[in-house]
Design a protein around this motif. Structure first.
Motif, mmCIF file in Angstrom:
data_model
loop_
_atom_site.group_PDB
_atom_site.id
_atom_site.type_symbol
_atom_site.label_atom_id
_atom_site.label_comp_id
_atom_site.label_asym_id
_atom_site.label_seq_id
_atom_site.Cartn_x
_atom_site.Cartn_y
_atom_site.Cartn_z
ATOM 1 N N MET A 1 4.804 -11.720 -12.347
ATOM 2 C CA MET A 1 4.956 -11.914 -10.924
ATOM 3 C C MET A 1 4.912 -13.132 -10.475
ATOM 4 S SD MET A 1 2.790 -9.680 -7.924
ATOM 5 C CE MET A 1 3.157 -8.164 -8.759
ATOM 6 N N SER A 2 6.059 -13.509 -9.468
ATOM 7 C CA SER A 2 6.353 -15.082 -9.150
ATOM 8 C C SER A 2 4.957 -15.127 -8.078
ATOM 9 C CB SER A 2 7.369 -15.238 -8.382
ATOM 10 O OG SER A 2 7.747 -14.342 -7.152
ATOM 11 N N ARG A 3 4.816 -16.449 -7.944
ATOM 12 C CA ARG A 3 3.916 -16.689 -6.653
ATOM 13 C C ARG A 3 4.376 -16.149 -5.335
ATOM 14 N NH1 ARG A 3 2.365 -22.889 -4.838
ATOM 15 N NH2 ARG A 3 0.784 -22.231 -3.332
ATOM 16 N N ARG A 4 5.478 -16.055 -4.898
ATOM 17 C CA ARG A 4 5.950 -15.650 -3.674
ATOM 18 C C ARG A 4 5.580 -14.243 -3.695
ATOM 19 N NH1 ARG A 4 10.225 -12.843 -1.443
ATOM 20 N NH2 ARG A 4 10.955 -12.202 -3.580
ATOM 21 N N LEU A 5 5.730 -13.630 -4.685
ATOM 22 C CA LEU A 5 5.956 -11.725 -4.637
ATOM 23 C C LEU A 5 4.201 -11.671 -4.681
ATOM 24 C CD1 LEU A 5 6.972 -9.078 -4.525
ATOM 25 C CD2 LEU A 5 7.026 -9.272 -7.055
ATOM 26 N N ARG A 6 3.565 -12.242 -5.414
ATOM 27 C CA ARG A 6 2.142 -12.094 -5.033
ATOM 28 C C ARG A 6 1.482 -12.530 -3.917
ATOM 29 N NH1 ARG A 6 1.761 -15.503 -10.066
ATOM 30 N NH2 ARG A 6 1.174 -17.180 -8.641
ATOM 31 N N GLU A 7 1.881 -13.565 -3.100
ATOM 32 C CA GLU A 7 1.604 -13.676 -1.534
ATOM 33 C C GLU A 7 2.065 -12.518 -0.825
ATOM 34 O OE1 GLU A 7 -0.490 -16.221 -0.410
ATOM 35 O OE2 GLU A 7 -0.779 -16.597 -2.656
ATOM 36 N N LEU A 8 3.311 -12.083 -1.096
ATOM 37 C CA LEU A 8 3.870 -11.101 0.007
ATOM 38 C C LEU A 8 2.951 -9.565 -0.439
ATOM 39 C CD1 LEU A 8 7.686 -11.601 -0.456
ATOM 40 C CD2 LEU A 8 6.130 -11.907 1.531
ATOM 41 N N SER A 9 2.646 -9.641 -1.681
ATOM 42 C CA SER A 9 2.017 -8.223 -1.974
ATOM 43 C C SER A 9 0.622 -8.144 -1.341
ATOM 44 C CB SER A 9 1.749 -8.024 -3.531
ATOM 45 O OG SER A 9 2.868 -8.057 -4.218
ATOM 46 N N LYS A 10 0.002 -9.306 -1.138
ATOM 47 C CA LYS A 10 -1.156 -9.426 -0.137
ATOM 48 C C LYS A 10 -1.056 -8.614 1.097
ATOM 49 C CE LYS A 10 -3.062 -13.418 -2.558
ATOM 50 N NZ LYS A 10 -3.415 -14.833 -2.503
ATOM 51 N N LYS A 11 0.128 -8.457 1.439
ATOM 52 C CA LYS A 11 0.281 -8.045 2.973
ATOM 53 C C LYS A 11 0.500 -6.519 3.053
ATOM 54 C CE LYS A 11 3.078 -11.929 4.599
ATOM 55 N NZ LYS A 11 4.218 -12.237 5.578
ATOM 56 N N VAL A 12 0.407 -6.026 1.947
ATOM 57 C CA VAL A 12 0.653 -4.542 1.623
ATOM 58 C C VAL A 12 -0.549 -3.757 1.163
ATOM 59 C CG1 VAL A 12 2.114 -2.517 0.312
ATOM 60 C CG2 VAL A 12 2.888 -4.695 0.972
ATOM 61 N N GLU A 13 -1.225 -3.033 2.040
ATOM 62 C CA GLU A 13 -2.546 -2.147 1.826
ATOM 63 C C GLU A 13 -1.973 -1.031 0.791
ATOM 64 O OE1 GLU A 13 -4.676 -1.504 5.177
ATOM 65 O OE2 GLU A 13 -4.077 -2.927 6.163
ATOM 66 N N PRO A 14 -3.018 -0.716 -0.093
ATOM 67 C CA PRO A 14 -2.840 0.614 -0.711
ATOM 68 C C PRO A 14 -3.138 1.847 -0.139
ATOM 69 C CG PRO A 14 -5.163 -0.448 -1.064
ATOM 70 C CD PRO A 14 -4.192 -1.550 -0.280
ATOM 71 N N LYS A 15 -2.153 2.034 0.718
ATOM 72 C CA LYS A 15 -1.953 3.293 1.368
ATOM 73 C C LYS A 15 -0.760 3.686 1.777
ATOM 74 C CE LYS A 15 -1.985 1.327 6.136
ATOM 75 N NZ LYS A 15 -2.467 1.148 7.492
ATOM 76 N N ALA A 16 -0.681 5.084 2.500
ATOM 77 C CA ALA A 16 0.798 5.760 2.760
ATOM 78 C C ALA A 16 0.927 5.064 4.036
ATOM 79 C CB ALA A 16 0.876 6.959 2.332
ATOM 80 N N TYR A 17 2.020 4.069 4.340
ATOM 81 C CA TYR A 17 2.288 3.983 5.748
ATOM 82 C C TYR A 17 3.185 5.042 6.511
ATOM 83 C CZ TYR A 17 0.777 -0.755 4.724
ATOM 84 O OH TYR A 17 0.005 -2.005 4.352
ATOM 85 N N GLU A 18 2.905 5.027 7.800
ATOM 86 C CA GLU A 18 3.667 5.837 8.676
ATOM 87 C C GLU A 18 5.153 5.165 8.661
ATOM 88 O OE1 GLU A 18 5.163 5.496 11.816
ATOM 89 O OE2 GLU A 18 4.776 3.536 12.222
ATOM 90 N N PRO A 19 6.334 5.747 8.804
ATOM 91 C CA PRO A 19 7.745 5.300 8.451
ATOM 92 C C PRO A 19 8.204 4.212 9.113
ATOM 93 C CG PRO A 19 7.955 7.794 8.620
ATOM 94 C CD PRO A 19 6.477 7.452 9.033
ATOM 95 N N LEU A 20 7.834 3.959 10.434
ATOM 96 C CA LEU A 20 8.300 2.598 11.205
ATOM 97 C C LEU A 20 7.570 1.461 10.651
ATOM 98 C CD1 LEU A 20 9.314 3.528 14.836
ATOM 99 C CD2 LEU A 20 10.554 2.281 13.236
ATOM 100 N N GLU A 21 6.221 1.881 10.503
ATOM 101 C CA GLU A 21 5.345 0.721 10.250
ATOM 102 C C GLU A 21 5.740 0.061 8.721
ATOM 103 O OE1 GLU A 21 0.193 -0.120 9.596
ATOM 104 O OE2 GLU A 21 1.058 2.046 9.627
#
Length: 234
Positions: A1-21
């Motif tokens: 996994m690239s450094r860019r993708l690792r940093e972006l992945s930190k923004k994603v929580e381990p949950k099911a988001y509502e559609p617009l979110e």
């Protein structure tokens, strides 16, 4: 996994988001240096090794794909001219089949008239693995060339579930407005529900993840998407 993708992945929580979110997060994580597509990866409760649990169909994305599609048509006689005047990028008969056999693959969609399918069948080993083989279910075997070409140019997509029962399909560009992506995603969901295989038992929708081409996966709450009325998304 690239450094860019690792940093972006930190923004994603381990949950099911509502559609617009989820769509906002997809746009936020589309940071590649090219125009990324918006992709959906949908696990269904089907086993495609059984013929009554296979899913192969088309969807017309109301807001388009954001892609320019090159369309080739294999037909006979006047139908070749009809294809050309209707917007086909490449049109021909036996000579086009021979060109494809020699390795010419300069197209994204291949449409054939029913009377040419016995000859097109010889291209199965070349076209099948690339998902380009014309089929009635995919709307790519037809005499109504003008309509088929128009629909695919406007945003019609063919998709299928893979051997694991997962559908991988793009539903626009990450640069599209969130509302446009939602309309396209809703159209995709409704198409998958409408074409539920007769042999599908139990829970049909297992999980839905979306992402930009080079972005992290974002889980979406499929129940909230299915409950959304199309008029709410439009």
């Amino acid at each position: 996994m690239s450094r860019r993708l690792r940093e972006l992945s930190k923004k994603v929580e381990p949950k099911a988001y509502e559609p617009l979110e989820a769509l906002r997060l997809l746009k936020e994580t589309a940071t590649a240096k090219f125009s990324e597509s918006a992709e959906a990866h949908i696990r269904l409760g089907i086993d495609p090794k059984y013929t009554d649990q296979q899913l192969r169909t088309t969807v017309v994305l109301p807001k388009g794909t954001g892609l320019t599609k090159r369309i080739a048509v294999i037909a006979r006689g006047e139908k070749v001219n009809e294809a050309s005047t209707s917007g086909a990028d490449i049109a021909g008969s036996e000579e086009l089949i021979q060109e494809i056999q020699k390795g010419m693959m300069d197209f994204d969609v291949l449409i054939a008239t029913p009377d040419m399918m016995p000859k097109v069948a010889s291209l199965g080993k070349l076209l099948g693995p690339r998902g380009l083989m014309p089929s009635p279910k995919g709307g790519t075997v037809t005499f109504d060339l003008a309509q088929a070409i128009s629909e695919f140019k406007a945003g019609k997509l063919e998709f299928r579930a893979d051997k694991s029962g997962i559908v991988h399909v793009l539903f626009g560009k990450a640069s599209f407005p969130e509302d446009d992506l939602l309309v396209n995603l809703k159209a995709l969901q409704e198409t998958i529900d409408r074409n539920r295989p007769s042999g599908a038992k139990g829970r049909y929708w297992r999980s839905v993840y979306i992402s930009a081409t080079m972005g992290p996966s974002i889980q979406m709450d499929i129940n909230l998407l299915r409950d959304l009325k199309f008029s709410d998304a439009a």
